[in-house]
Design a protein around this motif. Structure first.
Motif, PDB file in Angstrom:
ATOM      1  N   SER B  59      20.409  68.861 -30.760  1.00  9.16           N
ATOM      2  CA  SER B  59      20.492  68.551 -32.200  1.00  9.16           C
ATOM      3  C   SER B  59      21.858  68.025 -32.618  1.00  9.16           C
ATOM      4  CB  SER B  59      20.129  69.785 -33.029  1.00  9.16           C
ATOM      5  OG  SER B  59      21.046  70.832 -32.774  1.00  9.16           O
ATOM      6  N   TYR B  60      22.799  67.920 -31.685  1.00 14.46           N
ATOM      7  CA  TYR B  60      24.145  67.454 -32.017  1.00 14.46           C
ATOM      8  C   TYR B  60      24.572  66.450 -30.966  1.00 14.46           C
ATOM      9  CZ  TYR B  60      28.823  67.989 -34.049  1.00 14.46           C
ATOM     10  OH  TYR B  60      30.014  67.785 -34.703  1.00 14.46           O
ATOM     11  N   ASN B  62      25.831  62.229 -29.867  1.00  9.03           N
ATOM     12  CA  ASN B  62      26.254  60.856 -30.124  1.00  9.03           C
ATOM     13  C   ASN B  62      25.414  59.953 -29.239  1.00  9.03           C
ATOM     14  OD1 ASN B  62      28.326  61.235 -32.010  1.00  9.03           O
ATOM     15  ND2 ASN B  62      29.827  61.666 -30.399  1.00  9.03           N
ATOM     16  N   TYR B  64      24.685  56.120 -30.139  1.00  8.11           N
ATOM     17  CA  TYR B  64      24.868  55.199 -31.258  1.00  8.11           C
ATOM     18  C   TYR B  64      23.741  54.194 -31.408  1.00  8.11           C
ATOM     19  CZ  TYR B  64      29.365  57.447 -31.587  1.00  8.11           C
ATOM     20  OH  TYR B  64      30.340  58.387 -31.738  1.00  8.11           O
ATOM     21  N   TRP B  68      25.047  56.478 -36.440  1.00 12.88           N
ATOM     22  CA  TRP B  68      26.388  57.054 -36.310  1.00 12.88           C
ATOM     23  C   TRP B  68      26.384  58.577 -36.359  1.00 12.88           C
ATOM     24  CZ3 TRP B  68      30.122  54.356 -34.423  1.00 12.88           C
ATOM     25  CH2 TRP B  68      30.280  53.011 -34.725  1.00 12.88           C
ATOM     26  N   ASN B  69      25.375  59.165 -37.000  1.00 12.41           N
ATOM     27  CA  ASN B  69      25.458  60.604 -37.271  1.00 12.41           C
ATOM     28  C   ASN B  69      24.954  61.440 -36.112  1.00 12.41           C
ATOM     29  OD1 ASN B  69      26.439  60.140 -39.910  1.00 12.41           O
ATOM     30  ND2 ASN B  69      24.344  59.655 -40.563  1.00 12.41           N
ATOM     31  N   TRP B 123      35.060  68.385 -29.672  1.00 12.52           N
ATOM     32  CA  TRP B 123      34.084  69.478 -29.622  1.00 12.52           C
ATOM     33  C   TRP B 123      33.528  69.542 -28.198  1.00 12.52           C
ATOM     34  CZ3 TRP B 123      29.286  67.689 -28.188  1.00 12.52           C
ATOM     35  CH2 TRP B 123      28.949  66.369 -28.529  1.00 12.52           C
ATOM     36  N   ILE B 267      30.542  74.039 -29.607  1.00 15.43           N
ATOM     37  CA  ILE B 267      29.433  73.989 -30.562  1.00 15.43           C
ATOM     38  C   ILE B 267      28.652  75.300 -30.506  1.00 15.43           C
ATOM     39  CG2 ILE B 267      27.247  72.819 -31.057  1.00 15.43           C
ATOM     40  CD1 ILE B 267      29.804  71.179 -31.625  1.00 15.43           C
ATOM     41  N   GLY B 268      28.239  75.768 -31.685  1.00 12.82           N
ATOM     42  CA  GLY B 268      27.347  76.923 -31.722  1.00 12.82           C
ATOM     43  C   GLY B 268      28.010  78.214 -32.138  1.00 12.82           C
TER      44      GLY B 268
END
Lengths: 208, 301
Positions: B59-60, B62, B64, B68-69, B123, B267-268
């Motif tokens: 869910s997190y 890159n 592209y 971008w998000n 991250w 993360i997390g």
């Protein structure tokens, strides 16, 4: 100059006379709290610190833009939202403060790192400078300060909004990786609104 | 390459998916290390890392081609066509051609490897990948003596990739490694996570994983592998060579021009997660430092 019939503008202005400004503070605070709650409970995704920082910063820019819209809107259409401008500006300041606090306390969580990052990272330096510029404006956003400073002096001081907004927009562009659209939209909006102002000021002085 | 990869993440790093899976990961690590019994010393000394859940890993991202998000890949990658899939292998190889996934992996055993994953944005995650050593794949296609670099290319599917349609950066996404980096035992072509086929947002069906380099080196959804005699272009270096170099080794001493690389946040950890110090070569210094002996890493960033 006006793009809207004068009667319509007057009717809208009469209607808004009875709509108070204080709900802006209330909604602003509630929204900030809601975002924080989302961050706590997973609603902002698996990296909530960065997300919260970003969301507070974006709301701050949106409110700064809204504050800058008030005057051009009146000049162009006759709609006057002047009575809401203080609430918009102060709420923007509180969001910048929240944005700073999330960065300082949750993201870095180290006093030495805060100072070092402000000095070393240009995008943080200018963001922090923008925040500092807003502090005197927040402190003097009351009737007593206007009386003490005099209307002209107060208005002059509050022109600091312009560089603060520009610094905020630049701060956003400078920190992102790649070329997402949003930071540039804020910059275009802020530069555009400031350009409108200088044009009118020049027009007014020219015709005066 | 005299040494095989050894797993330095422990049983405690095991995933919430279940004890059996955890155990399998450790066994895979032991297998890769060529150890039949007992835990190697490096495992006993390993830091207790918190592995990420599949939910976090998917869910997190890159990617592209999908926007971008960080949540764009999960939202938009669902329509990417991954079957059938073929990978063109060309350049300085003995057996060039178009390989299906099965052909490319035939005869190789898919291992589970728990690696740290460090993004250039500071991250990080810990990911249990499934895949094969890239070196083994290269050996299969036959590397010719003149080859010095390996170039990779991601699929381009404008119909289902909003980022490609909007041309947010030049596509296809391309990456590259020096041949010795590509042949290093840590470098893998991953085909799954947590024993499941690679999720689309993570680079289905096959992606590169180079755990000592920033994540953007680990190119996703690979459709072409080319052996070359000169350094191939890489997307981020092309976009902004001052900030993103060809090597992109994780290095806490060499900051990104705009931000610190000295620390990272895994993360997390939620709203009150602290940063942790970033390790040289992302914790794989012992295994890979020799690749860069005599190089100035602040110049070759």
């Amino acid at each position: 100059m006006a793009l809207i019939p004068k009667e319509l503008a007057q009717r809208v202005n009469r209607a808004t006379r009875h709509v108070p400004a204080w709900p802006i503070y209330l909604i602003g605070a509630a929204w900030a709290g809601w975002l924080f709650w989302l961050g706590l409970t997973g609603g902002l995704g698996p990296e909530p610190i960065n997300a919260l920082e970003r969301r507070y910063g974006e709301v701050a820019l949106q409110l700064l833009v809204a504050g800058l819209v008030v005057t051009p809107l009146r000049t162009l259409t006759g709609f006057s939202l002047l009575k809401y401008r203080r609430a918009l500006g102060l709420t923007a300041f509180f969001y910048v403060l929240a944005h700073f606090l999330v960065w300082a306390l949750l993201d870095l969580s180290s006093a030495s790192a805060i100072g070092r990052e402000i000095v070393r990272r240009p995008y943080i330096t200018i963001g922090f400078a923008g925040f500092l510029l807003l502090i005197p404006l927040a402190i003097t956003s009351n009737a007593a300060s206007i009386r003490r400073l005099g209307a002209a002096g107060w208005r002059k001081l509050h022109k600091l909004t312009y560089p603060a907004a520009l610094l905020g927009a630049l701060h956003y562009i400078w920190l992102v990786k790649g070329y997402p659209l949003e930071p540039f939209l804020y910059a275009v909006a802020i530069v555009g609104l400031l350009a409108l102002r200088t044009r009118w000021t020049r027009l007014r002085t020219a015709t005066a | 390459m005299t040494r095989r990869w050894t797993n330095d993440l422990t049983r405690d790093d095991v995933t919430p998916k279940g004890v059996w899976l955890n155990r399998r990961a450790v066994l895979a690590g032991l297998g890769a290390a060529g150890l039949a019994t007992g835990l190697p010393a490096s495992q006993a000394q390993a830091q207790a890392l918190e592995p990420n859940t599949l939910e976090q890993i998917t869910s997190y991202n890159n990617f592209y081609e999908f926007g971008w998000n960080k949540d764009d890949p999960a939202a938009h990658a669902g329509d990417m066509v991954i079957s059938p899939w073929s990978i063109t292998v060309d350049g300085l190889v003995d057996r060039p051609g178009s390989y299906s996934l099965a052909e490319l992996l035939e005869g190789l055993s898919v291992e589970e490897r728990i690696y740290r994953f460090r993004c250039v944005e500071a991250w990080s995650m810990v990911v249990p990948w499934n895949g094969v050593g890239l070196g083994d794949v290269l050996a299969k296609v036959g590397v010719q003596s003149g080859a010095r670099f390996v170039a990779f290319e991601t699929t381009v599917q404008p119909d289902v990739m909003p980022g490609v349609r909007n041309r947010i950066i030049p596509f296809p996404y391309v990456e590259g490694l020096r041949l010795d980096e590509a042949q290093h035992p840590l470098t893998m072509l991953a085909t799954g996570i947590y024993g499941e086929p690679m999720p689309k947002q993570n680079g289905a069906p096959i992606r590169l994983v180079v755990p000592w380099k920033y994540g953007f080196k680990s190119i996703k959804s690979i459709v072409r592998i080319t052996l070359t005699d000169s350094e191939p272009p890489t997307t981020w270096k092309r976009l902004n060579g001052r900030e993103y170099g060809f090597y992109a080794n994780v290095n806490p001493e060499v900051d990104h021009p705009r931000w610190s690389q000295g620390s990272e946040r895994q993360i997390g950890g939620g709203l009150f997660a602290r940063r942790q110090p970033t390790l040289m070569f992302n914790g794989y210094e012992e295994q890979v430092a020799s690749l860069y002996e005599g190089m100035d890493l602040s110049v070759n960033y």
